[in-house]
Scaffold this motif. Structure first.
Motif, mmCIF file in Angstrom:
data_model
loop_
_atom_site.group_PDB
_atom_site.id
_atom_site.type_symbol
_atom_site.label_atom_id
_atom_site.label_comp_id
_atom_site.label_asym_id
_atom_site.label_seq_id
_atom_site.Cartn_x
_atom_site.Cartn_y
_atom_site.Cartn_z
ATOM 1 N N LYS A 1 0.821 -1.213 0.000
ATOM 2 C CA LYS A 1 0.000 0.000 0.000
ATOM 3 C C LYS A 1 0.855 1.263 0.000
ATOM 4 C CE LYS A 1 -0.379 0.474 4.955
ATOM 5 N NZ LYS A 1 -1.072 1.189 5.946
ATOM 6 N N ASP A 2 2.119 1.156 0.421
ATOM 7 C CA ASP A 2 2.997 2.315 0.447
ATOM 8 C C ASP A 2 3.715 2.539 -0.886
ATOM 9 O OD1 ASP A 2 2.335 2.723 3.081
ATOM 10 O OD2 ASP A 2 3.993 1.505 3.834
ATOM 11 N N GLN A 3 3.683 1.564 -1.763
ATOM 12 C CA GLN A 3 4.412 1.668 -3.021
ATOM 13 C C GLN A 3 3.607 2.476 -4.033
ATOM 14 O OE1 GLN A 3 7.520 0.567 -3.260
ATOM 15 N NE2 GLN A 3 7.325 -0.087 -1.146
ATOM 16 N N PRO A 4 4.286 3.279 -4.844
ATOM 17 C CA PRO A 4 3.563 4.027 -5.874
ATOM 18 C C PRO A 4 3.090 3.081 -6.970
ATOM 19 C CG PRO A 4 5.915 4.309 -6.149
ATOM 20 C CD PRO A 4 5.715 3.531 -4.875
ATOM 21 N N PRO A 5 2.036 3.446 -7.679
ATOM 22 C CA PRO A 5 1.565 2.563 -8.753
ATOM 23 C C PRO A 5 2.613 2.453 -9.853
ATOM 24 C CG PRO A 5 0.411 4.667 -8.806
ATOM 25 C CD PRO A 5 1.225 4.652 -7.553
ATOM 26 N N LYS A 6 2.802 1.246 -10.345
ATOM 27 C CA LYS A 6 3.801 1.005 -11.393
ATOM 28 C C LYS A 6 3.296 1.584 -12.715
ATOM 29 C CE LYS A 6 6.272 -2.209 -9.045
ATOM 30 N NZ LYS A 6 7.639 -2.206 -8.743
ATOM 31 N N LYS A 7 4.187 2.271 -13.410
ATOM 32 C CA LYS A 7 3.821 2.844 -14.705
ATOM 33 C C LYS A 7 3.991 1.777 -15.777
ATOM 34 C CE LYS A 7 5.155 7.497 -13.439
ATOM 35 N NZ LYS A 7 6.087 8.594 -13.675
ATOM 36 N N ALA A 8 2.936 1.573 -16.553
ATOM 37 C CA ALA A 8 2.991 0.580 -17.616
ATOM 38 C C ALA A 8 3.841 1.121 -18.769
ATOM 39 C CB ALA A 8 1.591 0.265 -18.113
ATOM 40 N N VAL A 9 4.735 0.283 -19.274
ATOM 41 C CA VAL A 9 5.591 0.689 -20.379
ATOM 42 C C VAL A 9 4.785 0.592 -21.672
ATOM 43 C CG1 VAL A 9 7.736 0.196 -21.600
ATOM 44 C CG2 VAL A 9 7.590 -0.189 -19.135
ATOM 45 N N LYS A 10 4.695 1.727 -22.362
ATOM 46 C CA LYS A 10 3.917 1.740 -23.612
ATOM 47 C C LYS A 10 4.757 1.135 -24.733
ATOM 48 C CE LYS A 10 1.291 5.842 -22.420
ATOM 49 N NZ LYS A 10 0.996 7.236 -22.765
ATOM 50 N N LYS A 11 4.166 0.183 -25.436
ATOM 51 C CA LYS A 11 4.869 -0.438 -26.557
ATOM 52 C C LYS A 11 4.550 0.335 -27.830
ATOM 53 C CE LYS A 11 4.978 -5.103 -24.721
ATOM 54 N NZ LYS A 11 4.577 -6.503 -24.922
ATOM 55 N N LYS A 12 5.594 0.620 -28.572
ATOM 56 C CA LYS A 12 5.394 1.314 -29.838
ATOM 57 C C LYS A 12 4.861 0.327 -30.864
ATOM 58 C CE LYS A 12 9.189 4.526 -29.081
ATOM 59 N NZ LYS A 12 10.499 4.978 -29.566
ATOM 60 N N PRO A 13 3.900 0.761 -31.664
ATOM 61 C CA PRO A 13 3.421 -0.152 -32.710
ATOM 62 C C PRO A 13 4.558 -0.427 -33.696
ATOM 63 C CG PRO A 13 2.495 2.038 -33.023
ATOM 64 C CD PRO A 13 3.205 2.044 -31.710
ATOM 65 N N GLU A 14 4.874 -1.699 -33.808
ATOM 66 C CA GLU A 14 6.014 -2.062 -34.657
ATOM 67 C C GLU A 14 5.626 -1.929 -36.132
ATOM 68 O OE1 GLU A 14 7.420 -5.908 -33.635
ATOM 69 O OE2 GLU A 14 7.600 -5.422 -31.506
ATOM 70 N N GLY A 15 6.450 -1.251 -36.852
ATOM 71 C CA GLY A 15 6.205 -1.073 -38.282
ATOM 72 C C GLY A 15 6.581 -2.340 -39.053
ATOM 73 N N THR A 16 5.943 -2.535 -40.156
ATOM 74 C CA THR A 16 6.234 -3.716 -40.967
ATOM 75 C C THR A 16 7.459 -3.467 -41.856
ATOM 76 O OG1 THR A 16 5.332 -5.225 -42.607
ATOM 77 C CG2 THR A 16 4.598 -2.948 -42.734
ATOM 78 N N VAL A 17 8.159 -4.545 -42.180
ATOM 79 C CA VAL A 17 9.336 -4.415 -43.035
ATOM 80 C C VAL A 17 8.958 -4.584 -44.516
ATOM 81 C CG1 VAL A 17 11.012 -5.138 -41.305
ATOM 82 C CG2 VAL A 17 9.890 -6.858 -42.711
ATOM 83 N N PHE A 18 7.704 -4.977 -44.736
ATOM 84 C CA PHE A 18 7.243 -5.165 -46.116
ATOM 85 C C PHE A 18 6.563 -3.909 -46.612
ATOM 86 C CE2 PHE A 18 7.081 -9.403 -44.163
ATOM 87 C CZ PHE A 18 7.988 -10.075 -44.982
ATOM 88 N N THR A 19 6.715 -3.651 -47.915
ATOM 89 C CA THR A 19 6.052 -2.499 -48.537
ATOM 90 C C THR A 19 4.767 -2.975 -49.192
ATOM 91 O OG1 THR A 19 7.257 -2.844 -50.600
ATOM 92 C CG2 THR A 19 8.259 -1.342 -48.965
ATOM 93 N N GLU A 20 3.989 -2.031 -49.665
ATOM 94 C CA GLU A 20 2.718 -2.356 -50.330
ATOM 95 C C GLU A 20 2.967 -3.168 -51.611
ATOM 96 O OE1 GLU A 20 -1.248 -2.561 -50.272
ATOM 97 O OE2 GLU A 20 -0.073 -1.494 -48.747
ATOM 98 N N GLU A 21 4.057 -2.848 -52.279
ATOM 99 C CA GLU A 21 4.410 -3.588 -53.507
ATOM 100 C C GLU A 21 4.721 -5.048 -53.186
ATOM 101 O OE1 GLU A 21 4.703 -4.368 -57.283
ATOM 102 O OE2 GLU A 21 4.224 -2.335 -56.602
ATOM 103 N N ASP A 22 5.384 -5.308 -52.055
ATOM 104 C CA ASP A 22 5.678 -6.677 -51.643
ATOM 105 C C ASP A 22 4.386 -7.460 -51.383
ATOM 106 O OD1 ASP A 22 8.422 -6.272 -51.805
ATOM 107 O OD2 ASP A 22 8.552 -5.630 -49.693
ATOM 108 N N PHE A 23 3.387 -6.818 -50.765
ATOM 109 C CA PHE A 23 2.104 -7.490 -50.506
ATOM 110 C C PHE A 23 1.394 -7.840 -51.809
ATOM 111 C CE2 PHE A 23 2.323 -5.575 -46.166
ATOM 112 C CZ PHE A 23 2.190 -6.760 -45.464
ATOM 113 N N ARG A 24 1.430 -6.917 -52.751
ATOM 114 C CA ARG A 24 0.781 -7.208 -54.038
ATOM 115 C C ARG A 24 1.463 -8.371 -54.758
ATOM 116 N NH1 ARG A 24 0.941 -1.454 -55.371
ATOM 117 N NH2 ARG A 24 -0.820 -0.518 -54.313
#
Length: 124
Positions: free
Chosen positions: A91-114
């Motif tokens: 009860k004496d401890q401060p609330p832990k801050k959740a680490v926000k995860k960055k949305p990981e970008g894809t390594v594929f381009t739109e041309e690769d998907f097509r």
């Protein structure tokens, strides 16, 4: 049997009633003398007691003191001091801050998907 009445407490000389009457015949206390008070005690004024115990506002002096010194402690040092003064219970401890995860970008381009879509599904 002369030793028969030795162990008992004997009531007053004139019988049991005389002892009660003698007890009741005590002198009435004088009105000016109260034995329940402490010897040498001086009765204090209620107004003086109130002024003595009245809360004093230290805001002005505290502000002057706080604004006099402009030294700001290092954030790491302040955190360390706060951590030392904190209890160990949950009860004496401060609330832990959740680490926000960055949305990981894809390594594929739109041309690769097509290109994959054409190869996998057989569409032109």
């Amino acid at each position: 049997l002369p030793a028969a009445g030795r162990g008992k407490v004997q009531p007053g000389r004139d019988g049991p009633r005389a002892a009660g009457v003698a007890r009741r015949r005590k002198k009435a206390p004088e009105p000016g003398k109260n034995k329940a008070t402490v010897k040498g005690r001086v009765v204090k004024s209620a107004i003086e007691e109130y002024h003595k115990k009245k809360a004093v506002n230290h805001l002005r002096a505290n502000l002057k003191y706080m604004l006099k010194g402009r030294f700001v402690a290092n954030k790491a040092v302040t955190e360390q001091v706060l951590a030392q003064n904190r209890g160990r219970k949950a009860k004496d401890q401060p609330p832990k801050k959740a680490v926000k995860k960055k949305p990981e970008g894809t390594v594929f381009t739109e041309e690769d998907f097509r290109k994959f879509e054409r190869e996998y599904f057989g569409r032109p």
